[in-house]
Design a protein around this motif. Sequence first.
Motif, short mmCIF file in Angstrom:
data_model
loop_
_atom_site.label_atom_id
_atom_site.label_comp_id
_atom_site.label_asym_id
_atom_site.label_seq_id
_atom_site.Cartn_x
_atom_site.Cartn_y
_atom_site.Cartn_z
N THR A 86 44.98 34.72 30.20
CA THR A 86 44.27 35.97 30.44
C THR A 86 42.78 35.70 30.65
OG1 THR A 86 45.85 37.11 29.03
CG2 THR A 86 43.80 38.25 29.46
N ARG A 87 42.24 34.90 29.75
CA ARG A 87 40.83 34.51 29.82
C ARG A 87 40.54 33.75 31.13
NH1 ARG A 87 36.77 36.66 28.04
NH2 ARG A 87 35.71 35.87 29.84
N TRP A 88 41.46 32.84 31.44
CA TRP A 88 41.30 32.01 32.62
C TRP A 88 41.27 32.85 33.90
CZ3 TRP A 88 44.52 31.17 36.85
CH2 TRP A 88 44.16 30.10 37.69
N ARG A 89 42.18 33.84 33.95
CA ARG A 89 42.22 34.74 35.12
C ARG A 89 40.90 35.46 35.29
NH1 ARG A 89 47.41 36.31 33.39
NH2 ARG A 89 46.56 38.19 32.44
N ALA A 90 40.38 35.97 34.17
CA ALA A 90 39.14 36.73 34.24
C ALA A 90 38.02 35.87 34.83
CB ALA A 90 38.76 37.23 32.85
N ASP A 91 38.05 34.59 34.51
CA ASP A 91 36.96 33.72 34.96
C ASP A 91 37.14 33.19 36.38
OD1 ASP A 91 35.76 33.99 32.55
OD2 ASP A 91 36.58 32.15 31.68
N ASN A 92 38.38 33.03 36.83
CA ASN A 92 38.61 32.24 38.04
C ASN A 92 39.26 32.94 39.22
OD1 ASN A 92 37.72 29.52 37.02
ND2 ASN A 92 39.28 30.04 35.50
N LEU A 116 33.75 43.40 34.50
CA LEU A 116 32.54 42.86 33.86
C LEU A 116 32.47 43.23 32.38
CD1 LEU A 116 29.96 43.54 36.71
CD2 LEU A 116 31.23 41.45 36.22
N ALA A 117 33.33 44.18 31.97
CA ALA A 117 33.39 44.53 30.55
C ALA A 117 33.81 43.31 29.73
CB ALA A 117 34.37 45.67 30.34
N LEU A 118 34.44 42.36 30.40
CA LEU A 118 34.92 41.16 29.69
C LEU A 118 33.87 40.06 29.66
CD1 LEU A 118 38.40 41.17 31.43
CD2 LEU A 118 37.97 41.74 29.04
N THR A 119 32.73 40.31 30.29
CA THR A 119 31.68 39.29 30.33
C THR A 119 30.59 39.63 29.31
OG1 THR A 119 30.37 40.47 31.95
CG2 THR A 119 32.07 38.99 32.80
N HIS A 120 29.59 38.77 29.24
CA HIS A 120 28.50 39.03 28.30
C HIS A 120 27.35 39.78 28.95
CE1 HIS A 120 30.47 36.76 25.26
NE2 HIS A 120 30.52 35.68 26.03
N LEU A 121 27.55 40.20 30.20
CA LEU A 121 26.46 40.90 30.90
C LEU A 121 26.14 42.21 30.21
CD1 LEU A 121 27.70 40.39 34.58
CD2 LEU A 121 25.98 39.06 33.32
N VAL A 165 33.69 40.90 42.01
CA VAL A 165 32.48 41.23 41.26
C VAL A 165 32.12 40.18 40.20
CG1 VAL A 165 33.56 42.64 39.47
CG2 VAL A 165 31.21 43.12 40.19
N SER A 166 33.15 39.55 39.62
CA SER A 166 32.82 38.54 38.61
C SER A 166 32.74 37.14 39.24
CB SER A 166 33.82 38.59 37.46
OG SER A 166 35.13 38.65 37.97
N ASP A 167 32.63 37.14 40.57
CA ASP A 167 32.40 35.93 41.34
C ASP A 167 33.44 34.83 41.11
OD1 ASP A 167 31.02 34.57 43.25
OD2 ASP A 167 29.66 33.57 41.83
N PRO A 168 34.73 35.15 41.29
CA PRO A 168 35.76 34.11 41.15
C PRO A 168 35.74 33.24 42.40
CG PRO A 168 36.77 36.15 41.89
CD PRO A 168 35.31 36.45 41.71
N LYS A 197 34.05 32.62 54.76
CA LYS A 197 33.08 31.80 55.49
C LYS A 197 31.71 31.79 54.83
CE LYS A 197 34.97 31.84 60.15
NZ LYS A 197 35.80 33.09 60.16
N GLU A 198 31.22 32.99 54.51
CA GLU A 198 29.83 33.06 54.04
C GLU A 198 29.70 32.83 52.55
OE1 GLU A 198 27.99 36.64 55.46
OE2 GLU A 198 28.92 36.41 57.45
N TYR A 199 30.74 33.17 51.79
CA TYR A 199 30.62 33.04 50.33
C TYR A 199 31.52 31.95 49.76
CZ TYR A 199 27.93 37.29 50.87
OH TYR A 199 27.00 38.19 51.26
N GLY A 200 32.21 31.25 50.63
CA GLY A 200 32.98 30.09 50.20
C GLY A 200 34.17 30.37 49.32
N LYS A 201 34.67 31.60 49.37
CA LYS A 201 35.85 31.90 48.54
C LYS A 201 37.09 31.23 49.13
CE LYS A 201 33.52 35.02 46.17
NZ LYS A 201 32.84 34.49 44.99
N THR A 202 37.87 30.63 48.26
CA THR A 202 39.18 30.15 48.68
C THR A 202 40.12 31.35 48.66
OG1 THR A 202 38.69 28.06 47.59
CG2 THR A 202 41.01 28.48 48.18
#
Lengths: 239, 386
Positions: A86-92, A116-121, A165-168, A197-202
């Motif tokens: 669960t944690r891993w999904r949120a991050d990646n 983002l509720a799951l982040t420290h922001l 939004v959480s930049d995976p 292309k511009e943000y390098g997302k796989t």
Amino acid sequence: MMNNNIELKAINKTYQKSKNSTDNQVVVHDNFNLKINSGEFVALMGPSGMGKSTLLHLIGGLDKPTSGQVIIGGEQINNLNESQLTRWRADNIGFVFQSHHLLPVLTAQANVELPLALTHLNKSQRKHHAATALSLVSMADRAKHFPKELSGGQEQRVAIARAIVSDPKILLCDEPTGNLDRKTADEILSLLAKLNKEYGKTIVMVTHDLKAAEYASKVINLETYTYDLKAHNVQEARL
Amino acid sequence: MSLFEMIIKNSFRKRIRFALTALSVAVAFFLLTLLAGIDHALNSNIGGNSQFRLMTSHKVSMTQSLPINYQKKIAKVEGVKAVTYASWFGGYFKNEKNQLAMSAVEHTSYFSLFDEYLISQPDLDSWKKNRIGIVIGQGVATEFGWKLGDKIPLSSSIWMNKQGSFSWEFVVAAIYQTKGASVDDKRIFFQHRYFDKSRAYGRNNASWFSTQITPEANLDLITNQVDAQFNNSSFATRTTSEQVFIKEQAQQFADMAMVIKVVLIAVFFTLLLIVCNTMVQAIRERLNEIAMMKALGFSSFNLIKQVYLESFFLLSSGAFIGCLLANITLSQVQKLMSNFLSGITIDPSYYFYVFCLVLFAAFICSFFPALTIKRLMISNTLGAKQ
Ligand SMILES: Nc1ncnc2c1ncn2[C@@H]1O[C@H](COP(=O)(O)OP(=O)(O)OP(=O)(O)O)[C@@H](O)[C@H]1O
Ligand SMILES: [Mg+2]
């Protein structure tokens, strides 16, 4: 994550149709191998029931293989437990499904803020991130709108904003344009191509739409797909 | 989007359903609170010291007296802490229409047993020293305008004094307050030794004995032992516990309360079913969203917490409305029944009890939704197909 390579090694995925009988097994994948390199935009195609969604779920840690390894960015995720996953999904991982599954009670902005509720922001950082993601999908002017006040294409854009939004590093899309008309679908696909292309997302995108596949940098058709273990090369499907 | 906002927004998705469910919760807590008020009144009438007090009077009739030396004999029974005695004076003021609840009491011990009458220590001391002093309730003082030190002539419809008169001389020596609204504030007490010395007949007798027993003592055993002692004398006794005595009066109320209790259990059971059903439905409608949130990285625990808080919010909204309405109702009821049953109030600790009840009910009601969330397979729920 050192890289964002996606590797499936000797994957076996078997579903048990009913609990009491053993012969009622559905073998979806047997000794399946796949490697997707960091920064690729892969379209996953094939007839219904071939196990495209299943693959996506395995890559995204929503499901586990019966046997075999799922290695994402060098980390073997099929060994993680439920809460680690669960944690891993949120991050990646960012997900986009055919249905947007936005929360009807929240505005577009709040929906995008949700992960983002799951982040420290803090609150203002979260607002800022969400606003950025919304403007990236050209929905900044609709931030205060509720899902029911948006068109299907706009809803899907908000869903994409929520996914990024959480930049995976990896975006997994299951028929993201399945519910949309041609023109809207093209807008969404250009958006995904831009993110690639511009943000390098796989990006790994399941689709039935040949035109959609054109936006991808590589197409894998499960029906004709074979994996060359030695060359580590994925055979291009004939379209 | 704070957690709190999220809970509120989710709760109000189906406003009518929320309102109806909260209303059924309100009804249950309305009844529960009413019962608590009446229960409080009953308990404050039979509670306190009276639980451990016995009353011994003549076996045949309350109007016949018993020898004062019974005090020492009763005191010897094991488990007895203190014994005091009193006699009915049958007093009135000026006119027999102004009947007074007046008794002569053994001045050294009476008020330590009957601690529901609150008298300041200096007043009590000065009353003990004043042979013709009376202790009057605040209600009496207010009604007749009597103050400390006032000389009051009071008459008895039973007792003649040595001067051959039914009019006795008294001085107000103390005014008592009451512990709780259920204690009678219109009584008058005076010293038994003055009564005994001054009355023309019937000396060294008392109308009844009040016995305080230790909390751990066996009530029935002591009752039997006391009566057995005097069984063969010419003054046989009948001993009852005060609790029983007053409870008999309150029995009708207790019966009523019992009926309400049974109804209430049924009501709460139904309530749980209703709220459980509401929550199960609410979660079922949102399975896709919940699966999506799981995919986004929300843990099952996090999502279950939200469901729990949502149940809690629903239940506590209802409980709040129910308690509020019951409070308004109870204060009206108390006005109507002030002579009949006093002490209908809600103890603050009751609200703590309600709070715990709501916490617990929320737990029950979010149990099945929690199971659903825990078991929810994201991959099955969030297929491409809708
Ligand atoms: N939970 C499950 N239990 C049993 N069988 C399942 C389960 N999930 C999927 N399957 C089976 O696995 C196979 C592959 O399913 P999957 O959803 O991956 O196909 P797909 O390629 O995505 O199809 P579509 O194009 O229709 O979305 C199907 O035969 C399906 O019936
Ligand atoms: Mg599919």
